[in-house]
Design a protein around this motif. Structure first.
Motif, short mmCIF file in Angstrom:
data_model
loop_
_atom_site.label_atom_id
_atom_site.label_comp_id
_atom_site.label_asym_id
_atom_site.label_seq_id
_atom_site.Cartn_x
_atom_site.Cartn_y
_atom_site.Cartn_z
N ILE A 1 38.02 31.24 44.90
CA ILE A 1 37.73 32.04 43.72
C ILE A 1 36.43 31.62 43.06
CG2 ILE A 1 39.07 30.59 42.10
CD1 ILE A 1 40.00 33.41 40.91
N PHE A 2 35.69 32.62 42.61
CA PHE A 2 34.44 32.39 41.85
C PHE A 2 34.81 32.19 40.40
CE2 PHE A 2 31.16 34.18 39.08
CZ PHE A 2 30.05 33.45 39.47
N ARG A 3 34.23 31.17 39.78
CA ARG A 3 34.45 31.01 38.34
C ARG A 3 33.11 30.87 37.63
NH1 ARG A 3 38.95 27.50 39.88
NH2 ARG A 3 40.87 28.67 39.51
N PHE A 4 33.08 31.43 36.42
CA PHE A 4 31.92 31.28 35.54
C PHE A 4 32.43 30.70 34.24
CE2 PHE A 4 29.55 33.57 32.08
CZ PHE A 4 28.46 32.71 32.08
N ASP A 5 31.76 29.70 33.71
CA ASP A 5 32.26 28.99 32.51
C ASP A 5 33.68 28.47 32.74
OD1 ASP A 5 29.98 29.28 31.01
OD2 ASP A 5 30.74 30.89 29.73
N LEU B 1 29.56 20.13 46.76
CA LEU B 1 28.31 20.74 46.31
C LEU B 1 28.28 20.65 44.80
CD1 LEU B 1 25.89 22.66 46.96
CD2 LEU B 1 27.48 24.54 46.68
N ASP B 2 27.21 20.12 44.24
CA ASP B 2 27.04 20.10 42.79
C ASP B 2 25.54 20.00 42.52
OD1 ASP B 2 26.99 19.79 40.09
OD2 ASP B 2 28.43 18.14 40.01
N LEU C 1 32.80 27.74 43.06
CA LEU C 1 33.66 28.41 44.02
C LEU C 1 34.72 27.42 44.46
CD1 LEU C 1 32.48 31.33 44.86
CD2 LEU C 1 33.56 30.56 46.95
N SER C 2 35.98 27.72 44.17
CA SER C 2 37.05 26.75 44.42
C SER C 2 38.12 27.35 45.30
CB SER C 2 37.70 26.35 43.09
OG SER C 2 36.72 25.86 42.22
N PRO C 3 38.76 26.48 46.10
CA PRO C 3 39.89 26.97 46.89
C PRO C 3 41.06 27.29 45.96
CG PRO C 3 39.62 24.60 47.18
CD PRO C 3 38.51 25.04 46.29
N VAL C 4 41.83 28.31 46.27
CA VAL C 4 43.06 28.56 45.50
C VAL C 4 44.25 28.44 46.43
CG1 VAL C 4 42.16 29.99 43.63
CG2 VAL C 4 42.74 31.06 45.78
N THR D 1 18.80 28.53 34.61
CA THR D 1 19.29 27.37 35.35
C THR D 1 20.76 27.60 35.68
OG1 THR D 1 17.73 25.91 34.24
CG2 THR D 1 19.65 24.88 35.27
N TYR D 2 21.06 27.50 36.95
CA TYR D 2 22.44 27.62 37.41
C TYR D 2 22.95 26.23 37.77
CZ TYR D 2 22.25 32.74 38.33
OH TYR D 2 22.15 34.10 38.24
N ARG D 3 24.15 25.92 37.36
CA ARG D 3 24.84 24.78 37.94
C ARG D 3 25.85 25.35 38.92
NH1 ARG D 3 27.98 19.60 35.31
NH2 ARG D 3 28.31 18.59 37.33
N ILE D 4 25.76 24.91 40.16
CA ILE D 4 26.60 25.47 41.22
C ILE D 4 27.47 24.35 41.77
CG2 ILE D 4 26.60 26.70 43.42
CD1 ILE D 4 23.61 27.41 42.76
N ARG D 5 28.77 24.55 41.68
CA ARG D 5 29.69 23.53 42.17
C ARG D 5 30.67 24.14 43.15
NH1 ARG D 5 31.02 20.28 36.67
NH2 ARG D 5 30.44 22.29 35.78
#
Lengths: 358, 292
Positions: free
Chosen positions: B65-69, B5-6, B51-54, B15-19
């Motif tokens: 985990i959710f990440r911002f910046d 997803l990107d 949102l990435s797998p850890v 504007t959100y960039r969602i990956r």
């Protein structure tokens, strides 16, 4: 390549031509380093903020409003502290961010603080702790090991948290741990305190700079490295313009405080990042032994740590530099016979490879 | 890692960039965000989120985990909660930044006559009301944030799928069997959560501000009398300030913005339990029979 944020702090006009996606990266770099409000003030003073792309401008202004709120909260936090220290008969001495803000120094424009750092004479620290507890600041419940570690080996008592407001006080009795290499004579800091606001003292001008430099270059963790370097840049610029013989006085005081090396490092990286050039003879007087080979090591570490922790700015081996600095900070502050048992207990998990994720 | 997803989406004024590398997020994002305007590559990205797998212990519960910046701001969550976490994270971006607006924790709905702001604590029923109204011809501006421009009665739309919890999900499903929901996510800190697509109104993605016409404080009470009653300006001011994200942050600016808003519109308490009754109450307000 110099990260956009450092370029923008040094030369605000560099921001004008940036296309929207680059501006967004600049804002992200500034937010990550806690410098968004500070950069906003810098752009405003240069007349750039007004004409900036509105999508970016609103983030700067928004951060500036949040920082103003923090300044108002700080003022509310300080008035009860003034009363406590007045009753104690001891000076209320603020360190770092809170002192810059209370004194209204240039580096306080947009400066965020996380805790309130106070300096108290070692002989008065028990009384101060009791008085602060009566006024609502309670010790955080923690393991006996941590409590002993703070009191025995660090230069502070465990953090105090206000029971209703949640504000955190760090009460120090000197500016570096007594086990660190330099022997900073704390009593001489008290001889030259200066009033910075009614009922509030700060360190002498030179001592402010030396403290911030010592803190920066003896740390083991660097969440605010670039912000701290920006503090140094602003302090050096403001005082070198205001005080005759400033550089000379600073170098002399660094000698008295045994802090020539951190000051030299600070001047080196301030010059490298923000183009503030101290007189060459001052640098020569402070220069540590074997500075050329050691600089290669220092540069490897600090050129990484002074970049925003954002994929657009990070250099290769950033995580390695962080881990080495973690060990270096501990090694500098504690002799090996203290360090190894402490790391065995606390530190090694920090050296596990960081999860880099996406 | 390749991103399943990107996307860069225009969401209200931002504007959100969602990956994400998580393949299971592609379907709910496609179904709930499919109609959102896309941002082009030269856009300013306000919120760069992922949102990435850890990695965890082998054999342990998969986590994400959710990440911002590109930075962690929260602890990892169970991977099965990934979509809900993405939604919460996207709300958080607005809640802690964006002080160009006075931000109320409120749902916002509108008709051609203007907007109604529904401030409320979680559980007061603001999302449920937004869902009901959205499925009955009203325009949903937000189920979470009322973005009020200080000094005006303007509220800026920031529509996203409506986050429904627990019994509200079954209620809306029973009333609107054709409604589009995201995955049903169980055992979160808020219980079961599911997100409703509520962008049927033709103006949903119009970014222009809408004038606030009334403020309604909803109170869901299963076995109390249903009523719509005027509420005093003073108590409305206090409650709205309590439900604001940045009232005190804005200082005197926040006070003045709130005063303009509360002085400018009638305020009501709405105590309800029957959806049909609540819809009639809102239609009454929309016709302007409540008076200003």
């Amino acid at each position: 390549m110099t990260p956009m944020l450092i370029e923008a702090l040094r030369e605000p006009r560099s921001v004008s031509g940036l296309p929207p996606p680059a501006l967004a990266v600049l804002v992200a770099q500034a937010r990550t380093t806690n410098l968004l409000a500070a950069l906003g003030h810098r752009l405003e003073a240069a007349g750039i903020l007004e004409g900036i792309l509105p999508e970016a401008g609103r983030h700067f202004r928004s951060a500036m409003l949040a920082q103003e709120k923090q300044q108002r909260d700080l003022a509310h936090e300080l008035s009860p502290l003034v009363r406590v220290f007045d009753a104690l008969g001891e000076p209320l001495v603020l360190l770092k961010g809170a002192a810059y803000i209370a004194a209204g120094l240039d580096c306080s424009r947009g400066r965020l603080i996380s805790d309130l750092d106070l300096l108290v004479r070692e002989a008065a620290i028990d009384r101060a702790e009791q008085a602060l507890q009566s006024a609502g600041w309670e010790g955080v419940k923690q393991e006996a090991y941590d409590d002993r570690y703070y009191r025995r080996w660090m230069h502070e008592i465990p953090p105090l948290v206000h029971r209703s407001r949640g504000s955190v006080l760090d009460v120090h009795h000197t500016i570096l741990p007594p086990t660190a290499g330099p022997r900073v004579p704390a009593e001489r800091l008290f001889e030259r305190l200066q009033p910075i606001a009614p009922g509030i003292h700060g360190l002498a001008t030179e001592d402010m700079i030396l403290h911030s430099a010592a803190h920066l270059f003896f740390e083991s963790e660097f969440p605010h490295a670039l912000r701290d370097l920006w503090d140094q840049r602003c302090l050096l610029l403001q005082f070198s313009e205001q005080i005759p013989d400033f550089w000379d006085r600073l170098a002399v005081r660094a000698g008295e405080m045994d802090l020539e090396t951190p000051l030299w490092l600070s001047l080196r990286y301030v010059e490298m990042h923000f183009a503030i050039t101290p007189p060459p003879d001052v640098l020569d007087r402070l220069r540590p032994r074997a500075s050329v080979p050691r600089s290669m090591w220092w540069d490897f570490l600090f050129r990484r740590i002074f970049r925003p922790d954002h994929p657009s700015a990070r250099l290769r081996f950033h995580a390695t530099a962080e881990q080495l600095l973690f060990l270096r900070g501990h090694a500098l502050r504690m002799p090996p016979w203290l360090l190894l048992p402490h790391l065995a207990r606390k530190g090694f998990r920090r050296l596990a490879p960081a999860n880099e994720g996406a | 890692m390749a991103h399943a997803l990107d996307q860069a989406l225009r969401i209200g004024p931002y504007t959100y960039r969602i990956r994400s590398e998580l393949p299971e997020l592609a379907a709910p994002v496609a179904s709930l965000y499919g109609a959102f305007p896309k941002a082009d590559t030269n856009s300013y990205i306000d919120f760069d989120v992922s949102l990435s797998p850890v990695s965890g212990r082998p054999g342990g519960t998969p986590r994400a985990i959710f990440r911002f910046d590109h930075r962690d701001h929260f602890a990892p969550v169970e991977r099965r909660h990934a979509f809900a976490t993405l939604e919460w994270g996207m709300n958080w971006c607005v809640s802690v930044h964006c002080n160009e607006y006075l931000k109320l924790h409120a749902g916002v709905v509108a008709t051609a006559h203007g907007a109604i702001v529904l401030p409320g604590v979680p559980g007061a029923g603001k999302s449920t009301l937004c869902a009901l109204l959205g499925l009955n011809g009203w325009r949903v501006l937000s189920d979470e944030h009322a973005l009020v421009t200080p000094g005006t009665l303007d509220v800026t739309p920031i529509y996203r799928p409506i986050s429904l919890k627990n019994e509200s999900i079954t209620l809306i499903e029973s009333l609107h069997s054709g409604a589009t929901f995201g995955p049903r996510i169980v055992d979160t800190h808020k219980g079961t959560v599911s997100h409703l697509k509520a962008d049927q109104h033709p103006d949903t993605f119009d970014p222009r501000p809408v004038t606030v016409r009334a403020i309604v404080f909803p109170h869901y009470r299963a076995d109390a009398e249903q009523r719509l009653a005027r509420r005093s300006k003073t108590s409305s001011f206090l409650t709205a300030a309590y439900h604001a994200f940045n009232y005190s942050l804005l200082g005197t600016g926040g006070f003045e913005a709130m005063q303009t808003l509360i002085d400018g519109v009638p305020c009501y308490d709405l105590q309800y339990h029957d959806p049909e009754w609540a819809l009639r109450a809102f239609d009454y307000l929309a016709r302007g029979e409540g008076g200003a």
